[in-house]
Design an enzyme around this catalytic site. Structure first.
Site, PDB file in Angstrom:
ATOM      1  N   SER A 116       0.838  -1.199   0.000  1.00 16.32           N
ATOM      2  CA  SER A 116       0.000   0.000   0.000  1.00 16.32           C
ATOM      3  C   SER A 116       0.871   1.247   0.000  1.00 16.32           C
ATOM      4  CB  SER A 116      -0.901   0.008   1.232  1.00 16.32           C
ATOM      5  OG  SER A 116      -0.107   0.165   2.389  1.00 16.32           O
ATOM      6  N   LYS A 117       0.234   2.389   0.058  1.00 18.62           N
ATOM      7  CA  LYS A 117       0.941   3.669   0.013  1.00 18.62           C
ATOM      8  C   LYS A 117       2.103   3.739   0.993  1.00 18.62           C
ATOM      9  CE  LYS A 117      -2.027   6.487  -2.460  1.00 18.62           C
ATOM     10  NZ  LYS A 117      -3.356   5.873  -2.322  1.00 18.62           N
ATOM     11  N   ARG A 118       1.859   3.194   2.150  1.00 23.42           N
ATOM     12  CA  ARG A 118       2.839   3.185   3.227  1.00 23.42           C
ATOM     13  C   ARG A 118       4.190   2.614   2.773  1.00 23.42           C
ATOM     14  NH1 ARG A 118       2.333  -0.829   6.529  1.00 23.42           N
ATOM     15  NH2 ARG A 118       0.300  -1.223   5.619  1.00 23.42           N
ATOM     16  N   HIS A 119       4.168   1.735   1.794  1.00 24.42           N
ATOM     17  CA  HIS A 119       5.406   1.086   1.362  1.00 24.42           C
ATOM     18  C   HIS A 119       6.167   1.878   0.307  1.00 24.42           C
ATOM     19  CE1 HIS A 119       2.856  -2.209   2.892  1.00 24.42           C
ATOM     20  NE2 HIS A 119       3.989  -2.606   3.411  1.00 24.42           N
ATOM     21  N   GLY A 120       5.719   3.101   0.045  1.00 22.15           N
ATOM     22  CA  GLY A 120       6.400   3.867  -0.986  1.00 22.15           C
ATOM     23  C   GLY A 120       5.845   3.485  -2.348  1.00 22.15           C
TER      24      GLY A 120
END
Length: 421
Positions: free
Chosen positions: A201-205
């Site tokens: 997800s976004k959190r992973h870059g």
RNA sequence: GCCCCCAUCGACUAGCGGUCCAGGUCGCGGCCCUUUCAAGGCUGAAGCACGGGUUCGAAUCCCGUUGGGGGCACCA
């Protein structure tokens, strides 16, 4: 029967790396088998549709080198056909109306099963499958109804998709048999997780193909890396180009277990591909990337400096930080210059009238200067590096100085000597 | 809660009953090379989730447990 597969993204945004992964498996399988790979846009949920998404998805696919056959089709275009079939199912008693919507009657007994290419036999008890809405009260067919029907109409022989669709499969299987069509072969490929084992997800870059492109990864890297997430031809081979991938790909060897996306290994692999490029090609890719990312640097200079960094960077995006000193002024850090004044002055003198002004002569002159000052190479060259490149880390010093030219080099040397006190 | 899927070094994986005191790659440690950073060479640590079976023999087959994931929408 010739193989025909498809990917069916919904146009809700950029092409996600997970979708790219299943697209790759589909494409590799189709091309390996000499079959067709199609692109279908599942846009029945108009409320979530993003206008540019359809174009962006195709751009990403093309960038990755995944070419598809035939025109792009849209699920929405077949709404009428779906509705007609739904009404027919109602007439046959296989579906019924429910508050304006149409629901499909799932069997109550027995099991629905299929032989999944990557998972083997999967069985689901029919009592656990609920009656499914196939046409909404506003008349639009739902995904689980439209998708299997389109697979039938398009003559899809193998449905290769993410394993998050496993629980949809028994529903779709029942719908296909209700319309008396042949069912395709199913292959549920593993999903891709982030490095924490959670859904990417976004959190992973980076998560969209375009993110990786902007970050300076090569499409050949992405293809090779993605192919290895969930599949391996053997236990030894890691680097495989497009042709080798196509030749060796085997759907039955795809692993059923999910894979974590390791950005560090991706970086390593991109470095491998970057170094493998012929120098002119490397420069070309650099120019493309710079152009796509807002840098308006002279192509000729980029081309000449490219060889100095090719072996040192893992992503094209590292170029500006690494070779920016060729294209603009530098601001050496005071602390990094500390104690370098004598060498800086001596270098200035040694280079002022050096002929020829090339890397070999520059190296000889500077080594000689260092010797006379009784400095080790490391101590002597570091202040010069900082003065000339503005950084403690740079491409080869002597080659850099040659490319920079005498005038710029001397003025940077003098400015730094003044600053070093 | 119900249904389904998955389970080999930190990560990606090879292994499909004996050839495995488990191999390769990334990452990590050490050494070498070296003007920085990389690259390169050599080298080291690191794994079959657990418990029962089946078998002469199991990482490989079966069952259970545990752990992780996905799904259960008039989203796709």
């Amino acid at each position: 029967m010739a193989v025909r597969v498809r990917i069916a993204p919904s146009p809700t945004g950029l092409l996600h790396i997970g979708t790219a992964s299943t697209a790759l498996f589909n494409w590799l399988f189709a091309r390996h088998e000499g079959g067709e790979f199609r692109l279908r846009i599942e846009n029945t949920d108009t409320s979530r549709e993003v206008a540019e998404a359809v174009d962006q998805i195709q751009d990403s696919l093309r960038w990755l080198g995944l070419d598809w056959d035939g025109p792009v089709t849209f699920q929405l275009d077949r709404m009428d056909d779906c509705r007609r079939l739904a009404e027919q199912l109602v007439a046959e008693g296989k579906a019924y109306e429910d508050e304006g919507a149409i629901r499909f009657r799932m069997p109550d007994e027995g099991v629905t099963a299929w032989d999944d290419v990557v998972r083997g036999r999967v069985e689901v008890r029919n009592e656990t499958i609920e009656d499914l809405v196939i046409v909404r009260s506003d008349g639009r067919p739902t995904y689980n109804f439209a998708s299997p029907l389109e697979d039938v109409w398009d003559g899809i022989t193998h449905v290769i998709r993410g394993d998050d669709h496993i629980s949809n499969t028994p529903k779709q299987l029942n719908i296909i048999s209700a319309v008396a069509a042949d069912v395709p072969v199913y292959a549920h490929v593993p999903m891709i997780f982030g490095m924490d084992g959670k859904k990417l997800s976004k959190r992973h870059g980076a998560q969209a193909v375009e993110d990786f492109r902007a970050a300076g990864y090569l499409p050949e890297t992405m293809m090779n890396f993605l192919a290895l997430l969930g599949w391996a031809p053997d236990g030894e081979t890691t680097i495989m180009n497009r042709e080798e991938l196509l030749r060796r790909f085997d759907l039955t060897r795809v692993s059923p277990s999910p894979a974590q996306f390791d950005y560090r290994k991706l970086d390593w692999m991109n470095g491998v591909y970057l170094r493998e490029l012929p120098p002119e090609e490397f420069a070309h890719r650099l120019l493309l990337w710079l152009g796509e990312n807002g840098y308006d640097w002279p192509a000729e200079l980029v081309t000449r400096t490219a060889p100095l960094v090719q072996e040192k960077i893992a992503k094209l995006s590292e170029f500006p930080g690494f070779a920016g000193f060729f294209f603009g002024d530098v601001e050496p850090g005071q602390a990094d210059l500390d104690g370098g004044a004598p060498m800086l002055a001596a270098a200035d003198e040694a280079l002022a009238s050096l002929e020829p002004f090339d890397a070999t002569a520059i190296e000889a002159a500077l080594r000689d200067t260092a010797d006379r000052l009784g400095l080790k190479p490391r101590q002597a060259f570091q202040p010069i590096r900082v003065a000339v490149t503005g950084s403690r880390v740079s491409p080869g010093l002597f080659e850099s100085i040659e490319l920079l030219g005498r005038e710029t080099t001397l003025s940077r040397l003098r400015a730094a000597a003044g600053a070093a006190g």
